[in-house]
Motif scaffolding. Structure first.
Motif, short mmCIF file in Angstrom:
data_model
loop_
_atom_site.label_atom_id
_atom_site.label_comp_id
_atom_site.label_asym_id
_atom_site.label_seq_id
_atom_site.Cartn_x
_atom_site.Cartn_y
_atom_site.Cartn_z
N ASP A 2 0.83 -1.19 0.00
CA ASP A 2 0.00 0.00 0.00
C ASP A 2 0.86 1.25 0.00
O ASP A 2 0.52 2.25 -0.65
CB ASP A 2 -0.91 0.02 1.24
N TRP A 3 1.93 1.19 0.77
CA TRP A 3 2.83 2.35 0.82
C TRP A 3 3.51 2.57 -0.53
O TRP A 3 3.72 3.71 -0.94
CB TRP A 3 3.89 2.16 1.90
N LEU A 4 3.79 1.52 -1.18
CA LEU A 4 4.42 1.62 -2.51
C LEU A 4 3.45 2.26 -3.49
O LEU A 4 3.82 3.13 -4.29
CB LEU A 4 4.83 0.23 -3.00
N GLY A 5 2.21 1.90 -3.46
CA GLY A 5 1.19 2.48 -4.33
C GLY A 5 0.98 3.94 -4.04
O GLY A 5 0.81 4.77 -4.96
N ILE A 6 0.97 4.29 -2.74
CA ILE A 6 0.78 5.70 -2.36
C ILE A 6 1.99 6.51 -2.84
O ILE A 6 1.83 7.63 -3.35
CB ILE A 6 0.58 5.82 -0.83
N GLY A 7 3.19 5.98 -2.71
CA GLY A 7 4.42 6.68 -3.16
C GLY A 7 4.41 6.91 -4.66
O GLY A 7 4.76 7.98 -5.15
N VAL A 8 3.98 5.86 -5.41
CA VAL A 8 3.91 6.00 -6.87
C VAL A 8 2.86 7.03 -7.23
O VAL A 8 3.04 7.83 -8.16
CB VAL A 8 3.62 4.62 -7.51
N LEU A 9 1.71 7.04 -6.52
CA LEU A 9 0.65 8.02 -6.76
C LEU A 9 1.15 9.44 -6.49
O LEU A 9 0.89 10.36 -7.28
CB LEU A 9 -0.56 7.70 -5.90
N VAL A 10 1.91 9.64 -5.41
CA VAL A 10 2.44 10.97 -5.08
C VAL A 10 3.44 11.42 -6.16
O VAL A 10 3.43 12.58 -6.61
CB VAL A 10 3.10 10.96 -3.68
N ILE A 11 4.28 10.49 -6.58
CA ILE A 11 5.24 10.83 -7.64
C ILE A 11 4.50 11.16 -8.93
O ILE A 11 4.85 12.11 -9.65
CB ILE A 11 6.25 9.67 -7.84
N GLY A 12 3.44 10.46 -9.27
CA GLY A 12 2.64 10.74 -10.47
C GLY A 12 2.00 12.11 -10.40
O GLY A 12 1.96 12.84 -11.38
N VAL A 13 1.43 12.45 -9.22
CA VAL A 13 0.80 13.77 -9.06
C VAL A 13 1.86 14.86 -9.19
O VAL A 13 1.62 15.91 -9.81
CB VAL A 13 0.06 13.84 -7.71
N ALA A 14 3.06 14.64 -8.65
CA ALA A 14 4.14 15.63 -8.75
C ALA A 14 4.54 15.83 -10.21
O ALA A 14 4.72 16.97 -10.66
CB ALA A 14 5.33 15.19 -7.91
N PHE A 15 4.66 14.72 -10.96
CA PHE A 15 4.98 14.85 -12.38
C PHE A 15 3.88 15.56 -13.15
O PHE A 15 4.15 16.36 -14.05
CB PHE A 15 5.27 13.48 -13.01
N PHE A 16 2.62 15.29 -12.79
CA PHE A 16 1.48 15.94 -13.44
C PHE A 16 1.52 17.46 -13.18
O PHE A 16 1.30 18.27 -14.08
CB PHE A 16 0.16 15.33 -12.95
N ALA A 17 1.81 17.85 -11.94
CA ALA A 17 1.91 19.27 -11.60
C ALA A 17 3.09 19.91 -12.33
O ALA A 17 3.00 21.04 -12.83
CB ALA A 17 2.06 19.44 -10.09
#
Length: 139
Positions: A2-17
């Motif tokens: 779950d933590w790995l998924g949340i980290g990938v999601l945060v990195i994706g949102v950062a790239f999107f921004a």
């Protein structure tokens, strides 16, 4: 996991921004590159025009120099004649000065008379006249 998924999601949102923040500068960069492409497309023709004009100017300059050389070659005999006339005049005046000096040296009275009365110029003219008279009489 779950933590790995949340980290990938945060990195994706950062790239999107980051992508949203970079859209405007990348669009401007794209416009600059397209205008640079337009300028560089015209560059070969511009260089060719400049080189053609430079070639024409150099050709005209060479033609002018050739005409000038021809005219100087045509004037060269005249300049030589003028130089010869100058040399002849110099030799004549030198011989006249020499004759005048000789006559002055032989006439001691004339020297003291001319020095005392400031008549050196008049004496020189009279001597020149006498010299010319003697030369014309001997011919």
């Amino acid at each position: 996991m779950d933590w790995l998924g949340i980290g990938v999601l945060v990195i994706g949102v950062a790239f999107f921004a980051l992508v949203i923040l970079l859209i405007k500068p990348l669009t401007k960069l794209s416009g600059i590159l397209s205008s640079l492409q337009t300028t560089t497309d015209k560059l070969p023709q511009t260089v060719e025009d400049v080189s053609t004009q430079t070639k024409e100017v150099l050709t005209t300059g060479n033609d002018t120099l050739n005409q000038l050389n021809d005219q100087i070659r045509q004037l060269s005999p005249v300049l030589h004649i003028i130089g010869d006339a100058g040399n002849a005049t110099r030799k004549l005046s030198s011989s006249i000065v020499g004759a005048t000096d000789d006559i002055k040296a032989t006439t001691a009275e004339g020297r003291s008379l001319t020095k005392g009365q400031n008549l050196e110029g008049l004496y020189g003219v009279l001597t020149l006249g006498y010299y010319i008279f003697q030369k014309s009489r001997t011919r």
